[in-house]
Design a protein around this motif. Structure first.
Motif, PDB file in Angstrom:
ATOM      1  N   MET A   1      14.101 -14.674   5.300  1.00 48.84           N
ATOM      2  CA  MET A   1      13.599 -13.918   6.421  1.00 48.84           C
ATOM      3  C   MET A   1      12.178 -13.453   6.092  1.00 48.84           C
ATOM      4  SD  MET A   1      15.207 -10.567   8.300  1.00 48.84           S
ATOM      5  CE  MET A   1      15.434  -9.636   6.809  1.00 48.84           C
ATOM      6  N   LYS A   2      11.342 -13.439   7.109  1.00 46.98           N
ATOM      7  CA  LYS A   2       9.950 -13.035   6.911  1.00 46.98           C
ATOM      8  C   LYS A   2       9.649 -11.788   7.744  1.00 46.98           C
ATOM      9  CE  LYS A   2       8.409 -17.673   5.870  1.00 46.98           C
ATOM     10  NZ  LYS A   2       9.211 -17.713   4.724  1.00 46.98           N
ATOM     11  N   ALA A   3       8.634 -11.048   7.306  1.00 47.49           N
ATOM     12  CA  ALA A   3       8.185  -9.859   8.012  1.00 47.49           C
ATOM     13  C   ALA A   3       6.666  -9.829   7.992  1.00 47.49           C
ATOM     14  CB  ALA A   3       8.746  -8.604   7.357  1.00 47.49           C
ATOM     15  N   VAL A   4       6.117  -9.065   8.932  1.00 46.00           N
ATOM     16  CA  VAL A   4       4.680  -8.869   9.014  1.00 46.00           C
ATOM     17  C   VAL A   4       4.396  -7.425   8.629  1.00 46.00           C
ATOM     18  CG1 VAL A   4       2.672  -8.849  10.528  1.00 46.00           C
ATOM     19  CG2 VAL A   4       4.420 -10.624  10.790  1.00 46.00           C
ATOM     20  N   VAL A   5       3.510  -7.250   7.656  1.00 46.78           N
ATOM     21  CA  VAL A   5       3.111  -5.918   7.197  1.00 46.78           C
ATOM     22  C   VAL A   5       1.658  -5.722   7.599  1.00 46.78           C
ATOM     23  CG1 VAL A   5       2.758  -4.428   5.184  1.00 46.78           C
ATOM     24  CG2 VAL A   5       4.686  -6.032   5.225  1.00 46.78           C
ATOM     25  N   SER A   6       1.394  -4.644   8.336  1.00 47.12           N
ATOM     26  CA  SER A   6       0.010  -4.330   8.691  1.00 47.12           C
ATOM     27  C   SER A   6      -0.374  -3.000   8.061  1.00 47.12           C
ATOM     28  CB  SER A   6      -0.180  -4.291  10.209  1.00 47.12           C
ATOM     29  OG  SER A   6       0.681  -3.344  10.797  1.00 47.12           O
ATOM     30  N   VAL A   7      -1.618  -2.938   7.612  1.00 48.51           N
ATOM     31  CA  VAL A   7      -2.142  -1.748   6.934  1.00 48.51           C
ATOM     32  C   VAL A   7      -3.503  -1.437   7.552  1.00 48.51           C
ATOM     33  CG1 VAL A   7      -2.817  -0.749   4.722  1.00 48.51           C
ATOM     34  CG2 VAL A   7      -0.987  -2.468   4.802  1.00 48.51           C
ATOM     35  N   ILE A   8      -3.672  -0.192   8.009  1.00 45.98           N
ATOM     36  CA  ILE A   8      -4.921   0.206   8.658  1.00 45.98           C
ATOM     37  C   ILE A   8      -5.310   1.596   8.181  1.00 45.98           C
ATOM     38  CG2 ILE A   8      -6.044   0.702  10.867  1.00 45.98           C
ATOM     39  CD1 ILE A   8      -3.990  -1.198  12.154  1.00 45.98           C
ATOM     40  N   GLY A   9      -6.591   1.787   7.895  1.00 46.84           N
ATOM     41  CA  GLY A   9      -7.079   3.100   7.505  1.00 46.84           C
ATOM     42  C   GLY A   9      -8.504   3.020   7.004  1.00 46.84           C
TER      43      GLY A   9
ATOM     44  N   ILE B   1      -6.349  -0.090  -2.093  1.00 44.73           N
ATOM     45  CA  ILE B   1      -5.364  -0.268  -1.021  1.00 44.73           C
ATOM     46  C   ILE B   1      -4.544  -1.532  -1.246  1.00 44.73           C
ATOM     47  CG2 ILE B   1      -4.995  -0.602   1.448  1.00 44.73           C
ATOM     48  CD1 ILE B   1      -7.570   1.038   1.923  1.00 44.73           C
ATOM     49  N   ILE B   2      -5.207  -2.649  -1.446  1.00 42.56           N
ATOM     50  CA  ILE B   2      -4.480  -3.907  -1.638  1.00 42.56           C
ATOM     51  C   ILE B   2      -3.591  -3.822  -2.865  1.00 42.56           C
ATOM     52  CG2 ILE B   2      -4.692  -6.383  -2.114  1.00 42.56           C
ATOM     53  CD1 ILE B   2      -7.285  -6.335  -0.455  1.00 42.56           C
ATOM     54  N   ALA B   3      -4.104  -3.276  -3.946  1.00 43.99           N
ATOM     55  CA  ALA B   3      -3.323  -3.160  -5.182  1.00 43.99           C
ATOM     56  C   ALA B   3      -2.075  -2.312  -4.978  1.00 43.99           C
ATOM     57  CB  ALA B   3      -4.191  -2.561  -6.286  1.00 43.99           C
ATOM     58  N   ALA B   4      -2.211  -1.194  -4.268  1.00 44.09           N
ATOM     59  CA  ALA B   4      -1.060  -0.306  -4.059  1.00 44.09           C
ATOM     60  C   ALA B   4       0.016  -0.964  -3.205  1.00 44.09           C
ATOM     61  CB  ALA B   4      -1.519   1.004  -3.420  1.00 44.09           C
TER      62      ALA B   4
ATOM     63  N   GLN C   1       5.085   3.120   3.363  1.00 44.99           N
ATOM     64  CA  GLN C   1       4.262   4.224   3.845  1.00 44.99           C
ATOM     65  C   GLN C   1       4.165   5.311   2.783  1.00 44.99           C
ATOM     66  OE1 GLN C   1       2.342   4.404   6.878  1.00 44.99           O
ATOM     67  NE2 GLN C   1       1.462   5.894   5.473  1.00 44.99           N
ATOM     68  N   LYS C   2       5.262   5.606   2.107  1.00 48.14           N
ATOM     69  CA  LYS C   2       5.233   6.601   1.031  1.00 48.14           C
ATOM     70  C   LYS C   2       4.284   6.159  -0.082  1.00 48.14           C
ATOM     71  CE  LYS C   2       9.867   8.368   1.802  1.00 48.14           C
ATOM     72  NZ  LYS C   2      11.250   8.336   1.357  1.00 48.14           N
ATOM     73  N   ALA C   3       4.319   4.874  -0.399  1.00 44.97           N
ATOM     74  CA  ALA C   3       3.445   4.344  -1.453  1.00 44.97           C
ATOM     75  C   ALA C   3       1.976   4.408  -1.039  1.00 44.97           C
ATOM     76  CB  ALA C   3       3.831   2.903  -1.782  1.00 44.97           C
ATOM     77  N   ALA C   4       1.707   4.339   0.267  1.00 49.35           N
ATOM     78  CA  ALA C   4       0.331   4.294   0.750  1.00 49.35           C
ATOM     79  C   ALA C   4      -0.191   5.648   1.226  1.00 49.35           C
ATOM     80  CB  ALA C   4       0.228   3.276   1.884  1.00 49.35           C
ATOM     81  N   ASP C   5       0.665   6.653   1.310  1.00 50.09           N
ATOM     82  CA  ASP C   5       0.246   7.967   1.822  1.00 50.09           C
ATOM     83  C   ASP C   5      -0.961   8.528   1.072  1.00 50.09           C
ATOM     84  OD1 ASP C   5       1.887   8.250   3.996  1.00 50.09           O
ATOM     85  OD2 ASP C   5       3.400   9.457   2.953  1.00 50.09           O
ATOM     86  N   SER C   6      -0.958   8.401  -0.239  1.00 53.74           N
ATOM     87  CA  SER C   6      -2.056   8.969  -1.027  1.00 53.74           C
ATOM     88  C   SER C   6      -3.384   8.258  -0.758  1.00 53.74           C
ATOM     89  CB  SER C   6      -1.724   8.901  -2.522  1.00 53.74           C
ATOM     90  OG  SER C   6      -1.653   7.557  -2.939  1.00 53.74           O
ATOM     91  N   LEU C   7      -3.320   7.071  -0.152  1.00 56.12           N
ATOM     92  CA  LEU C   7      -4.527   6.310   0.158  1.00 56.12           C
ATOM     93  C   LEU C   7      -5.038   6.595   1.566  1.00 56.12           C
ATOM     94  CD1 LEU C   7      -3.404   2.929  -1.381  1.00 56.12           C
ATOM     95  CD2 LEU C   7      -5.107   4.496  -2.315  1.00 56.12           C
ATOM     96  N   GLY C   8      -4.267   7.318   2.358  1.00 58.93           N
ATOM     97  CA  GLY C   8      -4.693   7.655   3.707  1.00 58.93           C
ATOM     98  C   GLY C   8      -4.658   6.495   4.677  1.00 58.93           C
ATOM     99  N   VAL C   9      -3.770   5.534   4.450  1.00 56.71           N
ATOM    100  CA  VAL C   9      -3.638   4.402   5.368  1.00 56.71           C
ATOM    101  C   VAL C   9      -2.271   4.439   6.039  1.00 56.71           C
ATOM    102  CG1 VAL C   9      -5.244   2.928   4.104  1.00 56.71           C
ATOM    103  CG2 VAL C   9      -2.820   2.836   3.548  1.00 56.71           C
TER     104      VAL C   9
END
Length: 89
Positions: free
Chosen positions: A1-9, A15-18, A65-73
């Motif tokens: 199964m595949k999913a699409v992940v979008s990241v904006i901020g 960001i990419i590393a996290a 989202q929890k992993a990215a919260d500190s990055l503000g995205v």
């Protein structure tokens, strides 16, 4: 199964590393990735394979989202079929 992940901020280092690290920790493979900077805003879309994921798809978005919260995205995760249906013209 595949999913699409979008990241904006706002663009910043790491960001990419996290996000990629959080996916790897959950045994999720990135199959395709596109990212750009639009007027100092970071925009990334990834197609990921969640078949061997250690977390269910409905929890994955919360985890990322929890992993990215500190990055503000903001991170969104959608099943590939839902993403495709929403973007059909």
């Amino acid at each position: 199964m595949k999913a699409v992940v979008s990241v904006i901020g706002k663009d910043r280092t790491g960001i990419i590393a996290a996000v990629a690290g959080a996916l790897a920790e959950r045994n999720i493979n990135i199959e395709d990735i596109s990212q750009t900077i639009m007027q100092n805003n970071f925009v990334m879309i990834m197609l990921v394979d969640v078949q061997n994921s250690s977390v269910p798809l409905d929890k994955l978005g919360e985890d990322l989202q929890k992993a990215a919260d500190s990055l503000g995205v903001t991170v969104h995760v959608q099943h590939e079929d839902l993403f495709n249906a929403m973007h059909r013209v």
